[in-house]
Design a protein around this motif. Structure first.
Motif, PDB file in Angstrom:
ATOM      1  N   ASP A  23       0.814  -1.217   0.000  1.00  0.00           N
ATOM      2  CA  ASP A  23       0.000   0.000   0.000  1.00  0.00           C
ATOM      3  C   ASP A  23       0.849   1.270   0.000  1.00  0.00           C
ATOM      4  OD1 ASP A  23       1.018  -0.021   2.554  1.00  0.00           O
ATOM      5  OD2 ASP A  23      -0.915  -0.084   3.580  1.00  0.00           O
ATOM      6  N   GLY A  24       2.164   1.103  -0.150  1.00  0.00           N
ATOM      7  CA  GLY A  24       3.061   2.256  -0.187  1.00  0.00           C
ATOM      8  C   GLY A  24       3.657   2.635   1.152  1.00  0.00           C
ATOM      9  N   ASN A  25       3.189   2.031   2.231  1.00  0.00           N
ATOM     10  CA  ASN A  25       3.758   2.288   3.547  1.00  0.00           C
ATOM     11  C   ASN A  25       4.946   1.357   3.798  1.00  0.00           C
ATOM     12  OD1 ASN A  25       1.891   4.345   4.443  1.00  0.00           O
ATOM     13  ND2 ASN A  25       0.341   2.737   4.566  1.00  0.00           N
ATOM     14  N   TRP A  88       5.430   3.070  14.738  1.00  0.00           N
ATOM     15  CA  TRP A  88       4.455   2.212  14.058  1.00  0.00           C
ATOM     16  C   TRP A  88       3.656   1.490  15.139  1.00  0.00           C
ATOM     17  CZ3 TRP A  88       3.468   1.214   8.793  1.00  0.00           C
ATOM     18  CH2 TRP A  88       2.553   0.195   8.545  1.00  0.00           C
ATOM     19  N   LEU A  89       2.355   1.759  15.196  1.00  0.00           N
ATOM     20  CA  LEU A  89       1.491   1.178  16.214  1.00  0.00           C
ATOM     21  C   LEU A  89       0.436   0.304  15.555  1.00  0.00           C
ATOM     22  CD1 LEU A  89       0.553   1.048  19.200  1.00  0.00           C
ATOM     23  CD2 LEU A  89      -0.845   3.085  18.723  1.00  0.00           C
ATOM     24  N   THR A  90       0.397  -0.949  15.949  1.00  0.00           N
ATOM     25  CA  THR A  90      -0.575  -1.918  15.436  1.00  0.00           C
ATOM     26  C   THR A  90      -1.535  -2.321  16.545  1.00  0.00           C
ATOM     27  OG1 THR A  90       0.925  -2.871  13.787  1.00  0.00           O
ATOM     28  CG2 THR A  90      -0.871  -4.275  14.549  1.00  0.00           C
ATOM     29  N   ARG A 149      -7.806   7.284   9.649  1.00  0.00           N
ATOM     30  CA  ARG A 149      -7.635   6.828  11.030  1.00  0.00           C
ATOM     31  C   ARG A 149      -6.783   5.561  11.118  1.00  0.00           C
ATOM     32  NH1 ARG A 149     -13.292   6.325  13.598  1.00  0.00           N
ATOM     33  NH2 ARG A 149     -12.286   7.014  15.523  1.00  0.00           N
ATOM     34  N   VAL A 150      -6.554   4.938   9.973  1.00  0.00           N
ATOM     35  CA  VAL A 150      -5.685   3.768   9.851  1.00  0.00           C
ATOM     36  C   VAL A 150      -4.871   3.951   8.578  1.00  0.00           C
ATOM     37  CG1 VAL A 150      -5.584   1.275   9.502  1.00  0.00           C
ATOM     38  CG2 VAL A 150      -7.338   2.234  10.995  1.00  0.00           C
ATOM     39  N   LYS A 151      -3.599   3.568   8.621  1.00  0.00           N
ATOM     40  CA  LYS A 151      -2.766   3.657   7.418  1.00  0.00           C
ATOM     41  C   LYS A 151      -2.761   2.354   6.629  1.00  0.00           C
ATOM     42  CE  LYS A 151       0.489   7.220   8.956  1.00  0.00           C
ATOM     43  NZ  LYS A 151       1.929   7.528   9.182  1.00  0.00           N
ATOM     44  N   THR A 152      -2.590   1.240   7.330  1.00  0.00           N
ATOM     45  CA  THR A 152      -2.388  -0.055   6.686  1.00  0.00           C
ATOM     46  C   THR A 152      -3.383  -1.069   7.235  1.00  0.00           C
ATOM     47  OG1 THR A 152      -0.065   0.265   6.113  1.00  0.00           O
ATOM     48  CG2 THR A 152      -0.762  -1.998   6.521  1.00  0.00           C
ATOM     49  N   LEU A 153      -3.888  -1.925   6.351  1.00  0.00           N
ATOM     50  CA  LEU A 153      -4.860  -2.952   6.731  1.00  0.00           C
ATOM     51  C   LEU A 153      -4.208  -4.328   6.633  1.00  0.00           C
ATOM     52  CD1 LEU A 153      -7.976  -1.626   4.746  1.00  0.00           C
ATOM     53  CD2 LEU A 153      -7.171  -0.971   7.029  1.00  0.00           C
ATOM     54  N   GLY A 198       2.125 -10.334  -2.997  1.00  0.00           N
ATOM     55  CA  GLY A 198       2.595  -9.055  -2.476  1.00  0.00           C
ATOM     56  C   GLY A 198       2.203  -8.769  -1.044  1.00  0.00           C
ATOM     57  N   ILE A 199       1.963  -9.814  -0.257  1.00  0.00           N
ATOM     58  CA  ILE A 199       1.573  -9.671   1.149  1.00  0.00           C
ATOM     59  C   ILE A 199       2.804  -9.901   2.018  1.00  0.00           C
ATOM     60  CG2 ILE A 199       0.069 -10.550   2.974  1.00  0.00           C
ATOM     61  CD1 ILE A 199      -1.731 -11.696   0.675  1.00  0.00           C
ATOM     62  N   ALA A 200       3.149  -8.934   2.837  1.00  0.00           N
ATOM     63  CA  ALA A 200       4.291  -9.101   3.738  1.00  0.00           C
ATOM     64  C   ALA A 200       3.939 -10.083   4.847  1.00  0.00           C
ATOM     65  CB  ALA A 200       4.694  -7.760   4.338  1.00  0.00           C
ATOM     66  N   VAL A 201       4.911 -10.886   5.248  1.00  0.00           N
ATOM     67  CA  VAL A 201       4.723 -11.881   6.302  1.00  0.00           C
ATOM     68  C   VAL A 201       5.322 -11.362   7.604  1.00  0.00           C
ATOM     69  CG1 VAL A 201       5.293 -14.208   7.080  1.00  0.00           C
ATOM     70  CG2 VAL A 201       4.704 -13.797   4.674  1.00  0.00           C
ATOM     71  N   GLU A 202       4.519 -11.435   8.655  1.00  0.00           N
ATOM     72  CA  GLU A 202       4.945 -11.020   9.986  1.00  0.00           C
ATOM     73  C   GLU A 202       4.852 -12.227  10.910  1.00  0.00           C
ATOM     74  OE1 GLU A 202       4.261  -7.201  12.893  1.00  0.00           O
ATOM     75  OE2 GLU A 202       2.551  -7.898  11.722  1.00  0.00           O
ATOM     76  N   ALA A 203       5.915 -12.493  11.665  1.00  0.00           N
ATOM     77  CA  ALA A 203       5.977 -13.684  12.511  1.00  0.00           C
ATOM     78  C   ALA A 203       5.694 -13.333  13.959  1.00  0.00           C
ATOM     79  CB  ALA A 203       7.355 -14.326  12.410  1.00  0.00           C
ATOM     80  N   TYR A 204       4.667 -13.993  14.528  1.00  0.00           N
ATOM     81  CA  TYR A 204       4.547 -13.970  15.986  1.00  0.00           C
ATOM     82  C   TYR A 204       5.076 -15.290  16.515  1.00  0.00           C
ATOM     83  CZ  TYR A 204       0.116 -16.718  15.837  1.00  0.00           C
ATOM     84  OH  TYR A 204      -0.847 -17.670  15.638  1.00  0.00           O
ATOM     85  N   SER A 205       5.388 -15.329  17.804  1.00  0.00           N
ATOM     86  CA  SER A 205       6.104 -16.475  18.387  1.00  0.00           C
ATOM     87  C   SER A 205       7.333 -16.822  17.541  1.00  0.00           C
ATOM     88  CB  SER A 205       5.183 -17.693  18.511  1.00  0.00           C
ATOM     89  OG  SER A 205       4.149 -17.472  19.417  1.00  0.00           O
TER      90      SER A 205
END
Length: 294
Positions: A23-25, A88-90, A149-153, A198-205
């Protein structure tokens, strides 16, 4: 070892790469996770992380500590003005509040608790395919983005079938998919699907809540000894080299410091391959096909 002077904090924050999103962010590749920290306890944890140079905080309504995160942001000045722009706040929507009107109302409550005017990323926490409402929820998310009110979904725990269903209903791919991902549960099929779309992967645990530190009969420890770093730093470095966004959680200042300090060494191809070979058949957390959280 990093200090906590202004110069050292600035250097730590500047060292963390940013991952470009569809999304450009761009999101800082390392953040602080705050799962399983109570509302009072999370305040000093977030304050310490910000002091050390973290500029990415990953929370959720379902963690029941948004108010504490908000108090920490207010106390450190990261809730408004120029400081807010550096962070950056999620946060994430409770599964029980999925749907169009309910998601909008839930977001209002999250903003109030967090004491901010916007969040950088809002996420669907679980796909709940047995009570699918992600399509209508996503339409509410788009309104929040249109309103500034939100930048990224983003979404969490979505398998390819859920991502495809969301795309079929909305025409959108999320910018980020946050999933359980660590050396013994690499979810290569999910990662490959995300990369293709084109979806970034974010790892929890990212360390399997510490279980992977001892994976492979000492494989991680041997690599750590060679580089004079901790086993945790080896695993986090492996994630970094894979281009994965990571949100390690620690309530201890020294471990927070170490988790941010993974850019002074690199794994060899052989070391990286040895960690790749630790992939296993069993997740440490919950199954997205059957689980709902909050």
């Amino acid at each position: 070892m990093l200090g906590t002077s202004d110069l050292a904090v600035a250097a730590a924050a500047a060292t963390v790469p940013h991952i470009a999103l569809n999304d450009g962010n761009a999101i800082p590749q390392i953040g602080l996770g705050v799962l399983r920290i109570d509302d009072e306890g999370v305040v000093p944890v977030v304050e310490t992380a910000l002091k050390l140079g973290y500029r990415h905080i990953d929370g959720a309504a379902g963690y029941n500590n948004e108010a504490g995160v908000g108090r920490a942001l207010a106390a450190t000045g990261f809730n408004t003005g120029e400081q807010r722009k550096k962070l950056w706040l999620t946060t994430k929507l409770r599964d029980s509040q999925q749907g169009y009107d309910s998601a909008l109302a839930a977001f209002d409550e999250s903003l109030k608790l967090l004491q901010v005017d916007y969040v950088d990323m809002y996420m669907i926490h679980w796909p709940t395919p047995f009570e699918w409402r992600s399509g209508e929820t996503w339409k509410a998310f788009r309104k929040l983005r249109e309103d500034g009110r939100v930048k990224t979904l983003g979404v969490c725990n979505f398998l390819p079938e859920h991502l495809e269903r969301l795309h079929d209903e909305t025409g959108d791919w999320p910018a980020v998919n946050q999933i359980e991902l660590h050396p013994t549960w690499q979810q290569r099929g999910v990662v490959e699907f995300c990369q293709q779309h084109g979806i970034a992967v974010e790892a929890y645990s990212p360390m399997a809540r510490g279980a992977d530190l001892n994976a492979g009969n000492g494989t991680i420890a041997k690599i750590a000894q060679v580089h004079n770093v901790s086993p945790a730093q080896v695993i986090l470095r492996w994630h970094i080299e894979n281009g994965t966004i990571i949100i390690p959680k620690s309530v201890h200042e020294e471990r927070q410091r170490q988790n941010l300090d993974v850019f002074g060494f690199a794994l060899t191809l052989e070391e990286h391959a040895a960690i790749d070979a630790l992939d296993g058949p069993k997740r440490a957390g919950h199954d997205p096909l059957t689980f709902t959280y909050a």
